[in-house]
Write a protein that holds these residues in place. Structure first.
Motif, PDB file in Angstrom:
ATOM      1  N   SER A 166       0.829  -1.208   0.000  1.00 46.53           N
ATOM      2  CA  SER A 166       0.000   0.000   0.000  1.00 46.53           C
ATOM      3  C   SER A 166       0.863   1.258   0.000  1.00 46.53           C
ATOM      4  N   GLU A 167       1.899   1.272   0.817  1.00 45.03           N
ATOM      5  CA  GLU A 167       2.809   2.419   0.850  1.00 45.03           C
ATOM      6  C   GLU A 167       3.521   2.596  -0.485  1.00 45.03           C
ATOM      7  N   LEU A 168       3.795   1.494  -1.151  1.00 46.56           N
ATOM      8  CA  LEU A 168       4.509   1.546  -2.427  1.00 46.56           C
ATOM      9  C   LEU A 168       3.660   2.171  -3.523  1.00 46.56           C
ATOM     10  N   TYR A 169       2.372   1.837  -3.559  1.00 48.22           N
ATOM     11  CA  TYR A 169       1.532   2.205  -4.698  1.00 48.22           C
ATOM     12  C   TYR A 169       0.593   3.377  -4.448  1.00 48.22           C
ATOM     13  N   GLN A 170       0.439   3.816  -3.207  1.00 48.81           N
ATOM     14  CA  GLN A 170      -0.608   4.799  -2.940  1.00 48.81           C
ATOM     15  C   GLN A 170      -0.383   6.130  -3.672  1.00 48.81           C
ATOM     16  N   ALA A 171       0.868   6.535  -3.850  1.00 49.23           N
ATOM     17  CA  ALA A 171       1.140   7.800  -4.543  1.00 49.23           C
ATOM     18  C   ALA A 171       1.064   7.631  -6.056  1.00 49.23           C
ATOM     19  N   ILE A 172       1.683   6.588  -6.586  1.00 45.95           N
ATOM     20  CA  ILE A 172       1.781   6.435  -8.030  1.00 45.95           C
ATOM     21  C   ILE A 172       0.425   6.131  -8.671  1.00 45.95           C
ATOM     22  N   LEU A 173      -0.440   5.373  -7.993  1.00 43.94           N
ATOM     23  CA  LEU A 173      -1.744   5.052  -8.578  1.00 43.94           C
ATOM     24  C   LEU A 173      -2.591   6.309  -8.737  1.00 43.94           C
ATOM     25  N   GLY A 174      -2.569   7.185  -7.739  1.00 45.68           N
ATOM     26  CA  GLY A 174      -3.321   8.441  -7.845  1.00 45.68           C
ATOM     27  C   GLY A 174      -2.783   9.332  -8.947  1.00 45.68           C
ATOM     28  N   ALA A 175      -1.462   9.430  -9.054  1.00 44.70           N
ATOM     29  CA  ALA A 175      -0.855  10.274 -10.088  1.00 44.70           C
ATOM     30  C   ALA A 175      -1.168   9.744 -11.485  1.00 44.70           C
ATOM     31  N   GLN A 176      -1.098   8.430 -11.673  1.00 52.35           N
ATOM     32  CA  GLN A 176      -1.363   7.861 -12.989  1.00 52.35           C
ATOM     33  C   GLN A 176      -2.843   7.946 -13.353  1.00 52.35           C
ATOM     34  N   PHE A 177      -3.709   7.810 -12.348  1.00 57.04           N
ATOM     35  CA  PHE A 177      -5.142   7.980 -12.609  1.00 57.04           C
ATOM     36  C   PHE A 177      -5.419   9.394 -13.116  1.00 57.04           C
ATOM     37  N   LEU A 178      -4.792  10.381 -12.489  1.00 59.75           N
ATOM     38  CA  LEU A 178      -4.972  11.767 -12.923  1.00 59.75           C
ATOM     39  C   LEU A 178      -4.432  11.974 -14.327  1.00 59.75           C
ATOM     40  N   MET A 179      -3.249  11.424 -14.621  1.00 61.11           N
ATOM     41  CA  MET A 179      -2.663  11.589 -15.945  1.00 61.11           C
ATOM     42  C   MET A 179      -3.507  10.922 -17.025  1.00 61.11           C
ATOM     43  N   MET A 180      -4.067   9.750 -16.727  1.00 63.67           N
ATOM     44  CA  MET A 180      -4.897   9.064 -17.728  1.00 63.67           C
ATOM     45  C   MET A 180      -6.188   9.834 -17.996  1.00 63.67           C
ATOM     46  N   ILE A 181      -6.723  10.495 -16.975  1.00 68.62           N
ATOM     47  CA  ILE A 181      -7.904  11.345 -17.192  1.00 68.62           C
ATOM     48  C   ILE A 181      -7.553  12.482 -18.149  1.00 68.62           C
ATOM     49  N   ILE A 182      -6.393  13.108 -17.927  1.00 66.71           N
ATOM     50  CA  ILE A 182      -5.954  14.198 -18.805  1.00 66.71           C
ATOM     51  C   ILE A 182      -5.753  13.687 -20.225  1.00 66.71           C
ATOM     52  N   VAL A 183      -5.153  12.508 -20.371  1.00 65.46           N
ATOM     53  CA  VAL A 183      -4.944  11.924 -21.700  1.00 65.46           C
ATOM     54  C   VAL A 183      -6.273  11.699 -22.406  1.00 65.46           C
ATOM     55  N   LEU A 184      -7.231  11.101 -21.707  1.00 64.69           N
ATOM     56  CA  LEU A 184      -8.529  10.814 -22.316  1.00 64.69           C
ATOM     57  C   LEU A 184      -9.264  12.097 -22.705  1.00 64.69           C
ATOM     58  N   VAL A 185      -9.259  13.074 -21.810  1.00 62.06           N
ATOM     59  CA  VAL A 185      -9.971  14.331 -22.078  1.00 62.06           C
ATOM     60  C   VAL A 185      -9.355  15.056 -23.263  1.00 62.06           C
ATOM     61  N   THR A 186      -8.033  15.185 -23.270  1.00 62.92           N
ATOM     62  CA  THR A 186      -7.381  15.913 -24.377  1.00 62.92           C
ATOM     63  C   THR A 186      -7.496  15.152 -25.697  1.00 62.92           C
ATOM     64  N   THR A 187      -7.454  13.830 -25.646  1.00 64.11           N
ATOM     65  CA  THR A 187      -7.607  13.039 -26.870  1.00 64.11           C
ATOM     66  C   THR A 187      -9.015  13.225 -27.453  1.00 64.11           C
ATOM     67  N   LEU A 188     -10.029  13.117 -26.605  1.00 66.29           N
ATOM     68  CA  LEU A 188     -11.412  13.300 -27.088  1.00 66.29           C
ATOM     69  C   LEU A 188     -11.637  14.713 -27.589  1.00 66.29           C
ATOM     70  N   GLN A 189     -11.091  15.699 -26.880  1.00 67.84           N
ATOM     71  CA  GLN A 189     -11.243  17.096 -27.306  1.00 67.84           C
ATOM     72  C   GLN A 189     -10.577  17.325 -28.659  1.00 67.84           C
ATOM     73  N   THR A 190      -9.396  16.737 -28.855  1.00 69.08           N
ATOM     74  CA  THR A 190      -8.687  16.898 -30.119  1.00 69.08           C
ATOM     75  C   THR A 190      -9.432  16.229 -31.267  1.00 69.08           C
ATOM     76  N   MET A 191      -9.985  15.032 -30.997  1.00 73.18           N
ATOM     77  CA  MET A 191     -10.730  14.318 -32.042  1.00 73.18           C
ATOM     78  C   MET A 191     -12.010  15.040 -32.412  1.00 73.18           C
ATOM     79  N   CYS A 192     -12.652  15.691 -31.415  1.00 71.12           N
ATOM     80  CA  CYS A 192     -13.894  16.422 -31.696  1.00 71.12           C
ATOM     81  C   CYS A 192     -13.616  17.711 -32.473  1.00 71.12           C
TER      82      CYS A 192
END
Length: 236
Positions: free
Chosen positions: A210-236
């Protein structure tokens, strides 16, 4: 970043630049995570080895643990195969189109679907393709290693739960199938003691993961949201 500064405040091009930056940050963050977590990973790997070593050889608990790890090994090979196919196709399709078509193609860039749009003639085409190949290889190795590591650690933790469950099943069989005597009671006491100690080990092991992954999972979740949003916005 230089491209983002040069095109700002144009919305479409800015979204393309942010999409490129966030997409690149995902494998880069996994590399930074693996590199900076070396000491923690070493500790967890030692605990995994110790946890497997305390299991009695030939016991149902150890057999269940090994069965869980073998399933995780199969999943890991599927992950490796999946990542290899995706990244190879990602590179070979534009190369195939470039060789057999009249236009030059590059793998996916922000705002363009799957590298199928031809590029204008440029003296930097070959360099761009080489850099893209190197970056894709870097991404494939990092993401594959990250996922396989996660699958392995989760399988170890799940296996220890199964170990405790199997040990309780053995206790139940001993208590219901034999009459009470000193030997059976002693064996039951030993197995109960093992369950208590192993549960304490499992709690400690879970806390380390839990100590190992608690920071990285949150950061990657945020980055993937940004990737999805910007990708959809660019395609639209």
């Amino acid at each position: 970043m230089m491209y983002l500064v040069s095109v700002f405040p144009d919305k479409v091009d800015s979204f393309k630049a942010v999409n490129c930056i966030s997409s690149a940050c995902v494998p880069l963050s996994k590399y930074i995570f693996m590199w900076t977590s070396r000491n923690r990973l070493t500790t967890i790997m030692k605990m995994s080895h110790e946890g497997l070593g305390v299991l009695p050889v030939g016991s149902p608990a150890r057999a269940r643990m090994l069965q869980t790890l073998h399933k995780a090994q199969g999943v890991s090979w599927l992950v490796i195969l999946n990542q290899a196919i995706i990244h190879i196709v990602y590179l070979l399709l534009p190369l195939f189109l470039t060789v057999f078509m009249n236009e030059r193609y590059l793998p996916t860039t922000p705002g363009e679907p799957y590298g199928l749009i031809p590029k204008y003639e440029t003296p930097y085409y070959e360099a761009t393709f080489v850099i893209t190949c190197a970056a894709t290889t870097f991404s494939a190795i990092n993401q594959t290693g990250y996922i396989v590591l996660f699958v392995t650690l989760v399988a170890h933790e799940l296996g220890h739960f199964y170990v405790i469950t199997e040990t309780f099943n053995e206790i139940y069989k001993l208590s219901s199938a034999t009459r009470e005597n000193d030997d059976s009671r002693k064996e039951i006491d030993e197995k109960l003691t093992f369950c208590i100690k192993h549960h304490k080990f499992l709690i400690k092991y879970h806390r380390k993961i839990s100590e190992l992954y608690q920071a990285i999972l949150g950061a990657q979740f945020l980055m993937m949201i940004i990737v999805l949003v910007t990708t959809l916005q660019t395609m639209c």
